[in-house]
Design a protein around this motif. Structure first.
Motif, PDB file in Angstrom:
ATOM      1  N   TYR A  42     -55.301  26.378 113.178  1.00 57.71           N
ATOM      2  CA  TYR A  42     -55.253  26.235 114.637  1.00 57.71           C
ATOM      3  C   TYR A  42     -55.870  24.906 115.068  1.00 57.71           C
ATOM      4  O   TYR A  42     -55.309  24.172 115.883  1.00 57.71           O
ATOM      5  CB  TYR A  42     -55.985  27.408 115.285  1.00 57.71           C
ATOM      6  CG  TYR A  42     -55.828  27.496 116.789  1.00 57.71           C
ATOM      7  CD1 TYR A  42     -54.792  28.238 117.353  1.00 57.71           C
ATOM      8  CD2 TYR A  42     -56.727  26.865 117.644  1.00 57.71           C
ATOM      9  CE1 TYR A  42     -54.654  28.344 118.731  1.00 57.71           C
ATOM     10  CE2 TYR A  42     -56.592  26.963 119.015  1.00 57.71           C
ATOM     11  CZ  TYR A  42     -55.556  27.705 119.557  1.00 57.71           C
ATOM     12  OH  TYR A  42     -55.429  27.799 120.924  1.00 57.71           O
ATOM     13  N   GLU A  43     -57.027  24.599 114.514  1.00 59.41           N
ATOM     14  CA  GLU A  43     -57.708  23.363 114.890  1.00 59.41           C
ATOM     15  C   GLU A  43     -56.885  22.136 114.498  1.00 59.41           C
ATOM     16  O   GLU A  43     -56.816  21.151 115.248  1.00 59.41           O
ATOM     17  CB  GLU A  43     -59.087  23.299 114.214  1.00 59.41           C
ATOM     18  CG  GLU A  43     -59.933  22.137 114.660  1.00 59.41           C
ATOM     19  CD  GLU A  43     -61.359  22.241 114.159  1.00 59.41           C
ATOM     20  OE1 GLU A  43     -62.238  21.566 114.747  1.00 59.41           O
ATOM     21  OE2 GLU A  43     -61.618  22.993 113.197  1.00 59.41           O
ATOM     22  N   ASP A  44     -56.226  22.190 113.356  1.00 57.12           N
ATOM     23  CA  ASP A  44     -55.437  21.056 112.869  1.00 57.12           C
ATOM     24  C   ASP A  44     -54.007  21.050 113.412  1.00 57.12           C
ATOM     25  O   ASP A  44     -53.226  20.155 113.066  1.00 57.12           O
ATOM     26  CB  ASP A  44     -55.393  21.072 111.336  1.00 57.12           C
ATOM     27  CG  ASP A  44     -56.755  20.823 110.711  1.00 57.12           C
ATOM     28  OD1 ASP A  44     -57.659  20.358 111.425  1.00 57.12           O
ATOM     29  OD2 ASP A  44     -56.902  21.114 109.505  1.00 57.12           O
ATOM     30  N   ALA A  45     -53.652  22.061 114.223  1.00 57.99           N
ATOM     31  CA  ALA A  45     -52.276  22.189 114.722  1.00 57.99           C
ATOM     32  C   ALA A  45     -51.287  22.157 113.555  1.00 57.99           C
ATOM     33  O   ALA A  45     -50.330  21.393 113.523  1.00 57.99           O
ATOM     34  CB  ALA A  45     -51.951  21.108 115.746  1.00 57.99           C
ATOM     35  N   TYR A  46     -51.530  23.023 112.601  1.00 61.90           N
ATOM     36  CA  TYR A  46     -50.774  23.037 111.342  1.00 61.90           C
ATOM     37  C   TYR A  46     -50.098  24.378 111.142  1.00 61.90           C
ATOM     38  O   TYR A  46     -50.753  25.441 111.213  1.00 61.90           O
ATOM     39  CB  TYR A  46     -51.732  22.759 110.181  1.00 61.90           C
ATOM     40  CG  TYR A  46     -51.135  22.943 108.811  1.00 61.90           C
ATOM     41  CD1 TYR A  46     -50.230  22.020 108.293  1.00 61.90           C
ATOM     42  CD2 TYR A  46     -51.482  24.050 108.022  1.00 61.90           C
ATOM     43  CE1 TYR A  46     -49.680  22.194 107.024  1.00 61.90           C
ATOM     44  CE2 TYR A  46     -50.944  24.223 106.762  1.00 61.90           C
ATOM     45  CZ  TYR A  46     -50.042  23.297 106.266  1.00 61.90           C
ATOM     46  OH  TYR A  46     -49.503  23.461 105.021  1.00 61.90           O
ATOM     47  N   PHE A  47     -48.798  24.362 110.899  1.00 57.59           N
ATOM     48  CA  PHE A  47     -48.096  25.579 110.507  1.00 57.59           C
ATOM     49  C   PHE A  47     -47.913  25.572 108.997  1.00 57.59           C
ATOM     50  O   PHE A  47     -47.329  24.627 108.437  1.00 57.59           O
ATOM     51  CB  PHE A  47     -46.726  25.686 111.181  1.00 57.59           C
ATOM     52  CG  PHE A  47     -45.916  26.838 110.654  1.00 57.59           C
ATOM     53  CD1 PHE A  47     -46.234  28.139 111.011  1.00 57.59           C
ATOM     54  CD2 PHE A  47     -44.865  26.623 109.769  1.00 57.59           C
ATOM     55  CE1 PHE A  47     -45.509  29.213 110.503  1.00 57.59           C
ATOM     56  CE2 PHE A  47     -44.139  27.689 109.258  1.00 57.59           C
ATOM     57  CZ  PHE A  47     -44.458  28.989 109.628  1.00 57.59           C
ATOM     58  N   PRO A  48     -48.389  26.613 108.319  1.00 57.38           N
ATOM     59  CA  PRO A  48     -48.317  26.645 106.854  1.00 57.38           C
ATOM     60  C   PRO A  48     -46.923  27.057 106.380  1.00 57.38           C
ATOM     61  O   PRO A  48     -46.640  28.247 106.193  1.00 57.38           O
ATOM     62  CB  PRO A  48     -49.370  27.696 106.487  1.00 57.38           C
ATOM     63  CG  PRO A  48     -49.383  28.626 107.667  1.00 57.38           C
ATOM     64  CD  PRO A  48     -49.104  27.780 108.877  1.00 57.38           C
ATOM     65  N   ARG A  49     -46.079  26.088 106.136  1.00 57.17           N
ATOM     66  CA  ARG A  49     -44.695  26.362 105.733  1.00 57.17           C
ATOM     67  C   ARG A  49     -44.629  27.246 104.496  1.00 57.17           C
ATOM     68  O   ARG A  49     -43.678  28.038 104.337  1.00 57.17           O
ATOM     69  CB  ARG A  49     -43.979  25.021 105.469  1.00 57.17           C
ATOM     70  CG  ARG A  49     -42.608  25.104 104.818  1.00 57.17           C
ATOM     71  CD  ARG A  49     -41.604  25.789 105.713  1.00 57.17           C
ATOM     72  NE  ARG A  49     -40.256  25.800 105.120  1.00 57.17           N
ATOM     73  CZ  ARG A  49     -39.838  26.698 104.236  1.00 57.17           C
ATOM     74  NH1 ARG A  49     -40.670  27.659 103.820  1.00 57.17           N
ATOM     75  NH2 ARG A  49     -38.595  26.659 103.773  1.00 57.17           N
ATOM     76  N   GLU A  50     -45.652  27.178 103.665  1.00 61.85           N
ATOM     77  CA  GLU A  50     -45.610  27.913 102.409  1.00 61.85           C
ATOM     78  C   GLU A  50     -45.649  29.428 102.603  1.00 61.85           C
ATOM     79  O   GLU A  50     -45.269  30.189 101.693  1.00 61.85           O
ATOM     80  CB  GLU A  50     -46.770  27.495 101.497  1.00 61.85           C
ATOM     81  CG  GLU A  50     -48.159  27.792 102.028  1.00 61.85           C
ATOM     82  CD  GLU A  50     -48.728  26.691 102.918  1.00 61.85           C
ATOM     83  OE1 GLU A  50     -49.938  26.724 103.204  1.00 61.85           O
ATOM     84  OE2 GLU A  50     -47.945  25.813 103.350  1.00 61.85           O
ATOM     85  N   ILE A  51     -46.097  29.903 103.758  1.00 63.24           N
ATOM     86  CA  ILE A  51     -46.154  31.360 103.923  1.00 63.24           C
ATOM     87  C   ILE A  51     -44.778  31.960 104.187  1.00 63.24           C
ATOM     88  O   ILE A  51     -44.635  33.189 104.156  1.00 63.24           O
ATOM     89  CB  ILE A  51     -47.126  31.781 105.045  1.00 63.24           C
ATOM     90  CG1 ILE A  51     -46.597  31.368 106.414  1.00 63.24           C
ATOM     91  CG2 ILE A  51     -48.529  31.261 104.796  1.00 63.24           C
ATOM     92  CD1 ILE A  51     -47.346  32.029 107.550  1.00 63.24           C
TER      93      ILE A  51
END
Length: 387
Positions: A42-51
Motif C-alpha cells: 500500500y505504501e509503495d503503491a505496488y500491486f503484486p502481479r505474482e499473486i
C-alpha cells in the motif's frame, strides 16, 4: 477471553461445511500472503502481479463461472471469497473482481467459443490478465454518453477513444472495450499489444494503492470481426458484468469492516489509559457494539442476496440494495474503528484507515451511492428519476 469473531448471530451455522471450508482456505491465504505484506504494498503503491497465479491455483479467478478452467463455485462461495480477500485489502479483492466478474464474465457470457478457448483458461490460471474498458473521462455514471467509437472499415473495425479508471489495464493481456457503433453498443476484445493501444497508470492515489487503475488511449486500433463479442448488444451486456462485480462488493465490504473491527477490539483491550484498558470505557464499548451490529446485518444482507442469486431469482435492484448499504456502513465501521486508535490510527501500522480510504473508491466504482439510490427509487415508485 473476549469473542473476537463478531459472529453473535451464529451466522456460521447458515453456511454449509463446503462453504466454510472454502472460506477458511481463502482466509488462510490472506493471512499468509496478504496481511504480512499489505502495509508495504500500500505504501509503495505496488500491486503484486505474482499473486495472480497463486489466486488462480486456488480457483479464485472467475470462480463463479463453469468450464474453461473455472471453478464453477456458487454465488455464496464467491461472496465468501470476496469477503476474505477484502479483509486483506480492497485492492486484492478488486483484482479478483476485475479479472473474474468483469473481463472473464464478458467473455464467458457474450464471447464466441473460439474467444472463450483463447482467453479463459489462461485467465482462470492467472497466467493472463484482463481489463474491462467501460468508464470514460467524460462518461462515468452515464455510459450511454460514451465517446469511444468503432467504425466499419472493409471487413474489420477501427476503434478510437479513451477509457478512464480501468483496473489492471497496464498489466493486462486483453482489454474488453465497449464502443459505440452503427449497430449500437458493442464489445470488443483488444489484445493490449495491438498498435494504437496505450495505458497509463493513474497516480498518485489516496486509496486503492495496492491496486492498478489506468487511463486507456485507443488510437486507430484495427481489429477483425473475430474481435467482436458476438452476443453483446447494447448496455445490457456491460451491465450484466457490472452486476456480477457489484454483488461481490457487498460481501467484500463486510470483510474490510470485520478486519477493522477486530483490529480495534484488540487495540482496545491492550491500550491502557487512566489505569484501565480503553475497552472498559463506555464510549469505546458503544463504538464496538455499533460495529458488530452493522457487520452482522451487512453479512446477512450479503448471504440472503447470494442465496437468491444461486436460486436464479435475484433482481438487479436487490444488488443495488446490498452494494449501497454494505459499502456505506463498512466505511462508517472503519472510521469508527480508527477513532479507537487515536493518533496511532492514522499510521499504516493499523488497518482501519487504510480500509476506509480504499472503501471511498469502492463506494464510487460500479455505481455511486446516488446511482444505486435511484435504481432502488425506481423499483420502489415505478418512476425513473435519472436525468
Amino acid at each position: 477471553m473476549p469473542d473476537l469473531s463478531a459472529d453473535y448471530l451464529d451466522l456460521d451455522s447458515l453456511f454449509s461445511a463446503e462453504e466454510l471450508k472454502l472460506r477458511d482456505q481463502v482466509r488462510e491465504f490472506v493471512r499468509a500472503r496478504i496481511t504480512p505484506n499489505i502495509r508495504r504494498w500500500y505504501e509503495d503503491a505496488y500491486f503484486p502481479r505474482e499473486i495472480a497465479q497463486e489466486m488462480g491455483a486456488l480457483g479464485l479467478l472467475g470462480m463463479h463461472l463453469t468450464g474453461y478452467g473455472c471453478a464453477g463455485r456458487s454465488a455464496v462461495e464467491y461472496g465468501l471469497a470476496c469477503m476474505e480477500l477484502e479483509a486483506g485489502d480492497s485492492g486484492i479483492r478488486t483484482f479478483s473482481s476485475v479479472q473474474g466478474s468483469l473481463a472473464m464474465t464478458a467473455i464467458h457470457r457474450f464471447g464466441s467459443e473460439e474467444q472463450k478457448q483463447r482467453w479463459l483458461p489462461g485467465m482462470a490460471a492467472g497466467d493472463l490478465i484482463g481489463c474491462f474498458g467501460l468508464t470514460e473521462p467524460e462518461a462515468g455514471s452515464d455510459p450511454a454518453e460514451m465517446r469511444t467509437t468503432a467504425e466499419r472499415d472493409g471487413d474489420g473495425w477501427v476503434l478510437n477513444g479513451a477509457k478512464r479508471w480501468i483496473g489492471l489495464a497496464t498489466i493486462a493481456n486483453v482489454a474488453v472495450i465497449w464502443a459505440k457503433t452503427d449497430e449500437g453498443l458493442r464489445g470488443f476484445l483488444v489484445p493490449t499489444g495491438t498498435a494504437g493501444f496505450t495505458a497509463m497508470p493513474i497516480e498518485p492515489k489516496l486509496g486503492m494503492r495496492a491496486s492498478i487503475q489506468a487511463e486507456i488511449s485507443l488510437t486507430d486500433i484495427r481489429l477483425g470481426d473475430e474481435a467482436v463479442l458476438p452476443d453483446a448488444h447494447g448496455l445490457r451486456a456491460p451491465f450484466t458484468c457490472l452486476n456480477e462485480a457489484r454483488y461481490g462488493i457487498m460481501w467484500g465490504a463486510m470483510g474490510a469492516a470485520r478486519d477493522a473491527y477486530e483490529a480495534a477490539l484488540n487495540y482496545a483491550l491492550e491500550r491502557h489509559q487512566f489505569g484501565e484498558p480503553i475497552g472498559a470505557f463506555q464510549l469505546t464499548q458503544q463504538k464496538l457494539v455499533d460495529m458488530v451490529l452493522e457487520i452482522q446485518k451487512g453479512t446477512l444482507v450479503a448471504l440472503h442476496t447470494g442465496r437468491l442469486k444461486d436460486a436464479g431469482v435475484l433482481r438487479h435492484e436487490q444488488i443495488s440494495f446490498g452494494k449501497l448499504n454494505n459499502v456505506r456502513e463498512a466505511i462508517e465501521v472503519c472510521r469508527e474503528a480508527r477513532m479507537i486508535f487515536g493518533g496511532n490510527g492514522i499510521t499504516l501500522d493499523y488497518s482501519p484507515l487504510r480500509h476506509a480510504c480504499n472503501l471511498e473508491a469502492v463506494r464510487t466504482y460500479e455505481g455511486t451511492d446516488e446511482i444505486h439510490t435511484l435504481i432502488m427509487g425506481k423499483a420502489i415508485t415505478g418512476l425513473p428519476a435519472f436525468a
